[in-house]
Design a protein around this motif. Structure first.
Motif, PDB file in Angstrom:
ATOM      1  N   LYS A 228       5.104  -0.011  -4.721  1.00  0.00           N
ATOM      2  CA  LYS A 228       3.727   0.000  -4.243  1.00  0.00           C
ATOM      3  C   LYS A 228       3.061   1.343  -4.522  1.00  0.00           C
ATOM      4  CE  LYS A 228       0.928  -0.708  -0.077  1.00  0.00           C
ATOM      5  NZ  LYS A 228       0.968  -1.006   1.395  1.00  0.00           N
ATOM      6  N   ASP A 229       3.796   2.425  -4.328  1.00  0.00           N
ATOM      7  CA  ASP A 229       3.238   3.756  -4.585  1.00  0.00           C
ATOM      8  C   ASP A 229       3.038   4.006  -6.079  1.00  0.00           C
ATOM      9  OD1 ASP A 229       2.976   4.452  -1.961  1.00  0.00           O
ATOM     10  OD2 ASP A 229       4.803   5.655  -1.856  1.00  0.00           O
ATOM     11  N   ILE A 230       3.951   3.494  -6.903  1.00  0.00           N
ATOM     12  CA  ILE A 230       3.776   3.637  -8.350  1.00  0.00           C
ATOM     13  C   ILE A 230       2.564   2.843  -8.812  1.00  0.00           C
ATOM     14  CG2 ILE A 230       4.793   3.208 -10.632  1.00  0.00           C
ATOM     15  CD1 ILE A 230       7.542   3.631  -9.398  1.00  0.00           C
ATOM     16  N   ASP A 231       2.384   1.652  -8.246  1.00  0.00           N
ATOM     17  CA  ASP A 231       1.208   0.838  -8.590  1.00  0.00           C
ATOM     18  C   ASP A 231      -0.078   1.567  -8.208  1.00  0.00           C
ATOM     19  OD1 ASP A 231       2.828  -1.164  -9.571  1.00  0.00           O
ATOM     20  OD2 ASP A 231       2.747  -2.386  -7.754  1.00  0.00           O
ATOM     21  N   SER A 232      -0.074   2.207  -7.047  1.00  0.00           N
ATOM     22  CA  SER A 232      -1.256   2.955  -6.610  1.00  0.00           C
ATOM     23  C   SER A 232      -1.518   4.139  -7.524  1.00  0.00           C
ATOM     24  CB  SER A 232      -1.068   3.448  -5.168  1.00  0.00           C
ATOM     25  OG  SER A 232      -0.932   2.373  -4.269  1.00  0.00           O
ATOM     26  N   ALA A 233      -0.435   4.722  -8.043  1.00  0.00           N
ATOM     27  CA  ALA A 233      -0.554   5.891  -8.917  1.00  0.00           C
ATOM     28  C   ALA A 233      -1.209   5.552 -10.250  1.00  0.00           C
ATOM     29  CB  ALA A 233       0.826   6.505  -9.151  1.00  0.00           C
ATOM     30  N   LEU A 234      -1.301   4.277 -10.564  1.00  0.00           N
ATOM     31  CA  LEU A 234      -1.993   3.852 -11.781  1.00  0.00           C
ATOM     32  C   LEU A 234      -3.451   4.308 -11.755  1.00  0.00           C
ATOM     33  CD1 LEU A 234      -0.644   0.225 -12.307  1.00  0.00           C
ATOM     34  CD2 LEU A 234      -0.627   2.015 -14.036  1.00  0.00           C
ATOM     35  N   ILE A 235      -4.042   4.331 -10.556  1.00  0.00           N
ATOM     36  CA  ILE A 235      -5.458   4.693 -10.438  1.00  0.00           C
ATOM     37  C   ILE A 235      -5.672   5.934  -9.567  1.00  0.00           C
ATOM     38  CG2 ILE A 235      -6.303   2.347 -10.820  1.00  0.00           C
ATOM     39  CD1 ILE A 235      -6.500   2.016  -7.803  1.00  0.00           C
ATOM     40  N   ASN A 236      -4.601   6.428  -8.972  1.00  0.00           N
ATOM     41  CA  ASN A 236      -4.702   7.590  -8.085  1.00  0.00           C
ATOM     42  C   ASN A 236      -3.871   8.737  -8.645  1.00  0.00           C
ATOM     43  OD1 ASN A 236      -4.469   9.496  -5.980  1.00  0.00           O
ATOM     44  ND2 ASN A 236      -4.687   7.917  -4.402  1.00  0.00           N
ATOM     45  N   GLN A 237      -4.522   9.674  -9.291  1.00  0.00           N
ATOM     46  CA  GLN A 237      -3.816  10.780  -9.935  1.00  0.00           C
ATOM     47  C   GLN A 237      -3.110  11.687  -8.941  1.00  0.00           C
ATOM     48  OE1 GLN A 237      -3.364  11.507 -13.309  1.00  0.00           O
ATOM     49  NE2 GLN A 237      -4.096   9.404 -13.496  1.00  0.00           N
ATOM     50  N   GLU A 238      -3.668  11.829  -7.734  1.00  0.00           N
ATOM     51  CA  GLU A 238      -3.017  12.655  -6.723  1.00  0.00           C
ATOM     52  C   GLU A 238      -1.676  12.058  -6.297  1.00  0.00           C
ATOM     53  OE1 GLU A 238      -5.760  13.203  -3.546  1.00  0.00           O
ATOM     54  OE2 GLU A 238      -7.145  14.428  -4.719  1.00  0.00           O
ATOM     55  N   LYS A 239      -1.663  10.750  -6.136  1.00  0.00           N
ATOM     56  CA  LYS A 239      -0.412  10.093  -5.772  1.00  0.00           C
ATOM     57  C   LYS A 239       0.592  10.177  -6.918  1.00  0.00           C
ATOM     58  CE  LYS A 239      -0.277   6.950  -2.807  1.00  0.00           C
ATOM     59  NZ  LYS A 239      -0.468   5.742  -1.959  1.00  0.00           N
ATOM     60  N   LEU A 240       0.102  10.114  -8.132  1.00  0.00           N
ATOM     61  CA  LEU A 240       0.977  10.236  -9.293  1.00  0.00           C
ATOM     62  C   LEU A 240       1.638  11.601  -9.329  1.00  0.00           C
ATOM     63  CD1 LEU A 240       2.061   9.041 -11.931  1.00  0.00           C
ATOM     64  CD2 LEU A 240       0.014   9.903 -13.088  1.00  0.00           C
ATOM     65  N   LYS A 241       0.879  12.654  -9.024  1.00  0.00           N
ATOM     66  CA  LYS A 241       1.452  13.991  -8.987  1.00  0.00           C
ATOM     67  C   LYS A 241       2.516  14.126  -7.927  1.00  0.00           C
ATOM     68  CE  LYS A 241      -2.682  16.376 -10.768  1.00  0.00           C
ATOM     69  NZ  LYS A 241      -3.768  17.343 -10.444  1.00  0.00           N
ATOM     70  N   LEU A 242       2.307  13.474  -6.772  1.00  0.00           N
ATOM     71  CA  LEU A 242       3.294  13.510  -5.699  1.00  0.00           C
ATOM     72  C   LEU A 242       4.581  12.812  -6.113  1.00  0.00           C
ATOM     73  CD1 LEU A 242       1.088  12.779  -2.541  1.00  0.00           C
ATOM     74  CD2 LEU A 242       2.236  14.936  -3.130  1.00  0.00           C
ATOM     75  N   LEU A 243       4.459  11.688  -6.814  1.00  0.00           N
ATOM     76  CA  LEU A 243       5.621  10.945  -7.254  1.00  0.00           C
ATOM     77  C   LEU A 243       6.456  11.744  -8.256  1.00  0.00           C
ATOM     78  CD1 LEU A 243       4.200   7.329  -7.779  1.00  0.00           C
ATOM     79  CD2 LEU A 243       5.913   8.021  -6.099  1.00  0.00           C
ATOM     80  N   LYS A 244       5.781  12.557  -9.051  1.00  0.00           N
ATOM     81  CA  LYS A 244       6.463  13.312 -10.092  1.00  0.00           C
ATOM     82  C   LYS A 244       6.868  14.714  -9.655  1.00  0.00           C
ATOM     83  CE  LYS A 244       4.453  10.885 -14.053  1.00  0.00           C
ATOM     84  NZ  LYS A 244       3.853  11.029 -15.378  1.00  0.00           N
ATOM     85  N   SER A 245       6.486  15.090  -8.447  1.00  0.00           N
ATOM     86  CA  SER A 245       6.797  16.447  -7.979  1.00  0.00           C
ATOM     87  C   SER A 245       8.229  16.562  -7.478  1.00  0.00           C
ATOM     88  CB  SER A 245       5.831  16.834  -6.866  1.00  0.00           C
ATOM     89  OG  SER A 245       5.975  15.968  -5.750  1.00  0.00           O
TER      90      SER A 245
END
Length: 245
Positions: A228-245
């Motif tokens: 669900k968080d990866i799906d959200s990261a498709l359109i949310n760059q901030e969440k994407l950065k958190l996932l990759k941090s």
């Protein structure tokens, strides 16, 4: 022979003690497999009181994999330690982490395969266990989530998306009796060997990421929460950065 290692564990029960050492050794070899390209080639000698060279359980025989060797470089020791320490932090006795255990087991199995079809199937099962939740739209879920989590640029994301989509199509074809073949993806021609090499890299990188991610989530349906968080990261760059941090 390039390295010799000894794993010791004091125990009054040689069978349970053996199991502990075996698990520690397995974590070590799995971490090496996730460290870099190549398969760990090893032989094991089990020692006990009744027979100094052979473990009493005949089912636990040594296995020696003759595949492309892994070149362990001293300068990359810190990289290996990062992977190994992340591995040790995951509690694989919890059912919520079974999906990651399956992914690692299938990845290790793929590295030992000599048959291309078996190798591709193992690798696909490995990444499917990480990225795919629920039923339906498997191709879309797999390609979207993998490319989102792993890619470092828009161009690379498109390449990973197209590559994953095509490889899943090839995997589905195998199930229906079609053979593997050289193919073209995103304008680039791939031999079967090149395709499997790239898929191996993507699977390895995926597992490395999930070794860190799983400890940021708790409870049942952990895979669904991550997805669900990866799906959200498709359109949310901030969440994407958190996932990759």
């Amino acid at each position: 022979l390039t390295h010799a290692m000894v794993f010791k564990y004091a125990s009054d029960n040689r069978n349970s003690g053996y199991q502990v050492v075996k698990e520690k050794f397995q974590k070590f070899t799995d971490s090496l497999s996730l460290y870099a390209e190549g398969n760990v080639q090893f032989g094991v000698i089990f020692r006990n009181i009744s027979n100094p060279w052979i473990h009493p359980d005949s089912d636990l025989e040594k296995e020696i994999f003759k595949q492309k060797p892994l070149n362990f470089l001293k300068k990359d020791l810190n990289k290996f330690k990062t992977i190994y320490n992340a591995f040790k932090k995951v509690d694989f006795t919890k059912a919520e982490n079974d999906f990651l255990k399956i992914a690692i087991r299938r990845f290790s199995s793929a590295l030992s395969r000599t048959d291309e079809v078996d190798k591709l199937v193992d690798l696909m099962i490995s990444i499917e266990s990480l990225y795919v939740t629920g039923s339906g739209e498997i191709t879309m879920k797999l390609s979207n989530r993998l490319s989102t989590l792993l890619a470092k640029s828009g161009t690379q994301r498109e390449d990973y998306w197209l590559f994953t989509k095509k490889v899943y199509s090839l995997r589905s074809g195998i199930v229906h009796g079609e053979g593997l073949r050289d193919t073209e993806i995103n304008g680039q021609k791939y031999t079967l060997e090149q395709l499997l090499e790239k898929l191996t890299v993507l699977t390895r990188n995926s597992i490395q990421n999930y070794l860190v991610l799983v400890n940021h989530y708790t409870g049942i349906k952990k895979t669904e929460k991550i997805a669900k968080d990866i799906d959200s990261a498709l359109i949310n760059q901030e969440k994407l950065k958190l996932l990759k941090s």
